[in-house]
Design an enzyme around this catalytic site. Sequence first.
Site, PDB file in Angstrom:
ATOM      1  CE  LYS A  86      -3.973  -2.548   1.998  1.00 60.62           C
ATOM      2  NZ  LYS A  86      -4.605  -2.440   3.395  1.00 60.62           N
ATOM      3  CG  ASP A 141      -7.571   0.711   3.066  1.00 58.30           C
ATOM      4  OD1 ASP A 141      -8.091  -0.277   3.055  1.00 58.30           O
ATOM      5  OD2 ASP A 141      -6.429   0.155   3.203  1.00 58.30           O
TER       6      ASP A 141
END
Length: 316
Positions: A86, A141
């Site tokens: 990420k 997220d």
Amino acid sequence: MAESDYNQRVPEPFQDPITATTRFCAVYGQPIQHSASPAMQNAGLAALGLNWRYLAFEVPPDELRVALNGAQAMRFIGVNLTVPHKLLALKMVDALDASARTWGAVNTVRFEGRDRRGRWRPLREFAEAPRKVRSLGFNTDADAISQALREDLRLKLAGAKILLLGAGGAGRTAALKLASEKVKELFLVNRTLSKAEGVAKEIRRRYPAVKVTVGYPTGSVNLILNATSLGLKPADALPFDEKQFSISRTQAVYDMIYRPSRTRLLKLAKAAGRRTANGLGMLLYQGAKSLEIWTGKNAPLAVMRRALEKPVRKPE
Ligand code: ATR
């Protein structure tokens, strides 16, 4: 129930076969073989009536760039990125959406083509693969964290006091997101103290109205949020020190872990009569948002949740 059950127990959701017009999305991670995302996303794609498929690939970090380039060259619709990609992806995509810039991580990539007027459009809008394609990075997220806390725990974030366990990738994103939601006070606890201090410093700089303390609270809190990996294995210790904090001093507990569905922490909290939820909601909401970014349609949340719940909920 074995972890690999996502690979064994999920019924095929598609009626149409894969053909030369089938479009692809994927998740890259390492490890990846226990990912729940293919079950959830394929159920969603099938419910939307799309002849698309969502695949999973084990990609080592030193090959992330070439794997992203490959998906772009093959005109994939998009990819999800999970551990350990990420942060790396921030520098690898061609452009960043505001969400990825704000939270400093990319978990969703959408490939876009240039239309005749020179505008970048999602690849789903092109019948024929465009000549020029770029990758645009998003983060879904962070929003999923607050959505899960609101919907699964009925928690009001503004003004809340929260004990956050863990200051790794997930913990940092959670801390920043909670601060942006105007929580009153954050207590950060992490095995490696310097990481918690780093996150605290970032919050003080970006969200000066939020009171942030490294260490346990002396009074009570509205929520304990576990963002450590403690609880994934049955033999794991609790993610907090019971000598320094008692479960009776929180109203609710959220564990980002969703498998096992009831960690030691959640069992302890439940036995103490606290409100609890596992990380299934977070997984669902981040995935639903990715699907919306790729398809431009509302995600079929109930269908996607059911695909997740089947293998996750196990008899105790
Ligand atoms: P993620 O992206 O899921 O957050 P990560 O960045 O590796 O993954 O973070 C894992 C978190 O779990 C960290 O807070 C880590 O603590 P450290 O920063 O000290 O490494 C925590 N963690 C993992 N194993 C742990 C253990 N055995 N005891 C306590 N904390 C642990």
